[in-house]
Design a protein around this motif. Structure first.
Motif, PDB file in Angstrom:
ATOM      1  N   PRO A 195       0.868  -1.226  -0.207  1.00 23.48           N
ATOM      2  CA  PRO A 195       0.111   0.185   0.040  1.00 23.48           C
ATOM      3  C   PRO A 195       0.776   1.182   0.177  1.00 23.48           C
ATOM      4  CG  PRO A 195       0.119  -0.903   2.126  1.00 23.48           C
ATOM      5  CD  PRO A 195       0.836  -2.148   1.339  1.00 23.48           C
ATOM      6  N   LEU A 196       0.178   2.557  -0.449  1.00 29.09           N
ATOM      7  CA  LEU A 196       0.909   3.721  -0.518  1.00 29.09           C
ATOM      8  C   LEU A 196       1.672   4.102   0.756  1.00 29.09           C
ATOM      9  CD1 LEU A 196       1.348   5.691  -2.743  1.00 29.09           C
ATOM     10  CD2 LEU A 196      -0.273   7.029  -1.714  1.00 29.09           C
ATOM     11  N   ASP A 197       1.270   3.608   2.132  1.00 30.01           N
ATOM     12  CA  ASP A 197       1.917   4.057   3.156  1.00 30.01           C
ATOM     13  C   ASP A 197       2.914   3.101   3.730  1.00 30.01           C
ATOM     14  OD1 ASP A 197       0.347   1.648   4.121  1.00 30.01           O
ATOM     15  OD2 ASP A 197      -0.871   3.074   5.464  1.00 30.01           O
ATOM     16  N   ARG A 198       3.394   1.933   2.847  1.00 32.54           N
ATOM     17  CA  ARG A 198       4.412   1.152   3.180  1.00 32.54           C
ATOM     18  C   ARG A 198       5.486   1.437   2.168  1.00 32.54           C
ATOM     19  NH1 ARG A 198       2.854  -4.673   3.223  1.00 32.54           N
ATOM     20  NH2 ARG A 198       5.476  -4.717   3.872  1.00 32.54           N
ATOM     21  N   LEU A 199       5.578   2.650   1.661  1.00 33.85           N
ATOM     22  CA  LEU A 199       6.718   2.954   0.662  1.00 33.85           C
ATOM     23  C   LEU A 199       8.133   2.680   1.245  1.00 33.85           C
ATOM     24  CD1 LEU A 199       7.879   3.813  -2.020  1.00 33.85           C
ATOM     25  CD2 LEU A 199       7.731   6.205  -1.140  1.00 33.85           C
ATOM     26  N   ALA A 200       8.337   3.054   2.695  1.00 34.41           N
ATOM     27  CA  ALA A 200       9.635   2.847   3.393  1.00 34.41           C
ATOM     28  C   ALA A 200      10.007   1.366   3.239  1.00 34.41           C
ATOM     29  CB  ALA A 200       9.368   3.101   4.612  1.00 34.41           C
ATOM     30  N   ASP A 201       9.014   0.263   3.401  1.00 36.04           N
ATOM     31  CA  ASP A 201       9.402  -1.093   3.191  1.00 36.04           C
ATOM     32  C   ASP A 201       9.758  -1.443   1.675  1.00 36.04           C
ATOM     33  OD1 ASP A 201       8.460  -1.509   5.984  1.00 36.04           O
ATOM     34  OD2 ASP A 201       6.581  -1.906   5.463  1.00 36.04           O
ATOM     35  N   ALA A 202       9.025  -0.845   0.983  1.00 34.44           N
ATOM     36  CA  ALA A 202       9.470  -1.106  -0.567  1.00 34.44           C
ATOM     37  C   ALA A 202      10.814  -0.581  -0.716  1.00 34.44           C
ATOM     38  CB  ALA A 202       8.622  -0.115  -1.479  1.00 34.44           C
ATOM     39  N   PHE A 203      11.282   0.525  -0.524  1.00 36.31           N
ATOM     40  CA  PHE A 203      12.625   0.836  -0.475  1.00 36.31           C
ATOM     41  C   PHE A 203      13.602   0.029   0.056  1.00 36.31           C
ATOM     42  CE2 PHE A 203      11.192   5.597  -1.232  1.00 36.31           C
ATOM     43  CZ  PHE A 203      11.385   5.552  -2.302  1.00 36.31           C
ATOM     44  N   ASP A 204      13.235  -0.465   1.341  1.00 37.86           N
ATOM     45  CA  ASP A 204      14.093  -1.201   2.068  1.00 37.86           C
ATOM     46  C   ASP A 204      14.572  -2.562   1.230  1.00 37.86           C
ATOM     47  OD1 ASP A 204      14.617   0.559   4.122  1.00 37.86           O
ATOM     48  OD2 ASP A 204      13.164  -0.441   5.476  1.00 37.86           O
ATOM     49  N   ASP A 205      13.050  -3.213   0.926  1.00 38.33           N
ATOM     50  CA  ASP A 205      13.331  -4.534   0.157  1.00 38.33           C
ATOM     51  C   ASP A 205      14.260  -4.144  -1.362  1.00 38.33           C
ATOM     52  OD1 ASP A 205      12.038  -5.862   2.332  1.00 38.33           O
ATOM     53  OD2 ASP A 205      10.143  -5.625   0.957  1.00 38.33           O
ATOM     54  N   MET A 206      13.955  -3.134  -1.908  1.00 41.62           N
ATOM     55  CA  MET A 206      14.560  -2.904  -3.085  1.00 41.62           C
ATOM     56  C   MET A 206      16.125  -2.853  -2.866  1.00 41.62           C
ATOM     57  SD  MET A 206      14.226   0.567  -5.579  1.00 41.62           S
ATOM     58  CE  MET A 206      14.861   1.686  -4.401  1.00 41.62           C
ATOM     59  N   LEU A 207      16.502  -1.728  -2.088  1.00 41.83           N
ATOM     60  CA  LEU A 207      17.951  -1.517  -1.635  1.00 41.83           C
ATOM     61  C   LEU A 207      18.642  -3.033  -1.169  1.00 41.83           C
ATOM     62  CD1 LEU A 207      17.667   1.652  -0.097  1.00 41.83           C
ATOM     63  CD2 LEU A 207      18.469   1.550  -2.469  1.00 41.83           C
TER      64      LEU A 207
END
Length: 372
Positions: free
Chosen positions: A348-360
């Protein structure tokens, strides 16, 4: 179709590495503009870099959604239509567009602000807390609504899920286009791909579609190498931190390519220190392509002889929207181009921080935000 101002959540970066999710207001479209209700947006390394671009800024440059309202003079688009957003918005009139290099449009890149076809929506079209706010790449896809020029949009088939289609607008186009348009891989060619994230996997897909005979995938993460094989790699090399000046890697690639190196070698890691490594992986007379857009200090010791090698830094896979997006969609429909397996994580939009963490951390091949 709504004709008034609409509001909805968006990711706002402050320019200092921080972001918040807050409501923005988006005006109705003016002449030549379209307001899109974003459904899904891809998460890219560029979005993470944009956290430190001058703020405040609505993040996001990969996206898909539905036409919500159209402005005067827009043809071929209507409310409810599913669309893909394209961040390299061609004006069709500048020097580069006339030359057929739409991805280098001088008005998109603000080298030429004269004449028709400016890539921006009208001033003040998007506001946050009562003040105008810029949108990344003139799109801002990490948002419920985006107001864009009509030239930024390509119609999508209704049966294609938007949380898959959204990644066509950057990662897929960049990778596949770099292989097919820029390198112009021919049947039987040998290819080496350094970095098997969202862009690298699509270089591999492009090489497979073009008929490459040997496709060598190179990465530090074993799970990514396994995925690369599923996408068409014929060989996989796991890199190590103790590779002295990458000598082992160069030797392994040469051993798989007739002892001479690859016809086409691609860097897709985003690491500046690796930007020139394709020159060591490519054969004499071959192509070395830096497709990640890596910025920063990078050096190369001239220990090898680089006879007649071409070093290219293709932007957006040489995208010409009216040529390339219909072709990509045809390949998806024919089963030649895989999208579903590329998207490893949804947030969801409010979990962008998790998306960045997983990507990096290399845990995701491609993450997607579900905006709607």
């Amino acid at each position: 179709m709504s004709v008034g101002v609409v509001s909805g959540p968006a990711v706002i970066a402050d320019g200092d590495g921080n972001f918040v999710v807050d409501d923005i207001e988006v005006e109705p479209p003016g002449p030549g503009e379209v307001r899109v209700a974003i459904a899904a947006a891809g998460v890219c390394h560029t979005d993470h870099a944009a956290l430190r671009w001058p703020g405040p800024l609505v993040l996001g440059h990969e996206g898909a959604g539905h036409v919500e309202a159209v402005g005067e003079g827009v043809r071929g688009l209507q409310a409810g239509q599913p669309v893909l957003l394209n961040w390299a918005i061609p004006c069709g009139h500048c020097f580069q567009c006339v030359q057929g290099a739409a991805s280098l449009c001088e008005r998109t890149h603000e080298l030429d602000q004269q004449g028709p076809g400016n890539s921006r929506a009208h001033p003040g079209a998007t506001r946050w807390r009562g003040k105008p706010i810029e949108c990344a790449f003139h799109l801002g896809t990490f948002s419920r609504y985006a107001l864009v020029r009509a030239e930024a949009l390509t119609s999508l088939p209704t049966q294609l899920p938007l949380d898959q289609a959204c990644i066509l607008g950057c990662a897929v186009m960049t990778g596949v286009g770099s292989a097919v348009n820029v390198a112009a891989i021919a049947p039987g060619d040998t290819v080496a791909v350094l970095g098997c994230g969202g862009v690298g996997l699509n270089v591999i897909q492009g090489a497979r579609i073009a008929g490459a005979g040997t496709i060598v995938a190179i990465d530090r993460v074993p799970s990514r190498l396994a995925l690369a094989r599923e996408f068409g790699a014929t060989h996989a090399i796991e890199t190590r931190d103790d590779d002295a000046q990458h000598a082992r890697l160069v030797a392994e690639v040469k051993s798989l390519t007739g002892g001479r190196g690859a016809d086409h070698a691609f860097e897709a890691t985003g690491a500046p220190a690796l930007a020139f490594l394709p020159l060591r992986l490519a054969r004499n007379g071959g192509n070395a392509l830096q497709v990640s857009g890596a910025h920063g200090a990078g050096t190369l010791q001239l220990t090898d002889l680089f006879w007649n090698k071409r070093y290219l830094a293709p932007l957006y896979g040489g995208c010409v929207p009216e040529r390339d997006f219909p072709r990509l969609l045809d390949w998806v429909a024919q089963g030649k181009l895989e999208l579903a397996a590329l998207v490893s994580h949804r947030y969801p939009l409010d979990r962008l921080a998790d998306a960045f963490d997983d990507m990096l951390a290399g845990r995701s091949s491609k993450g997607v935000l579900r905006v709607a």
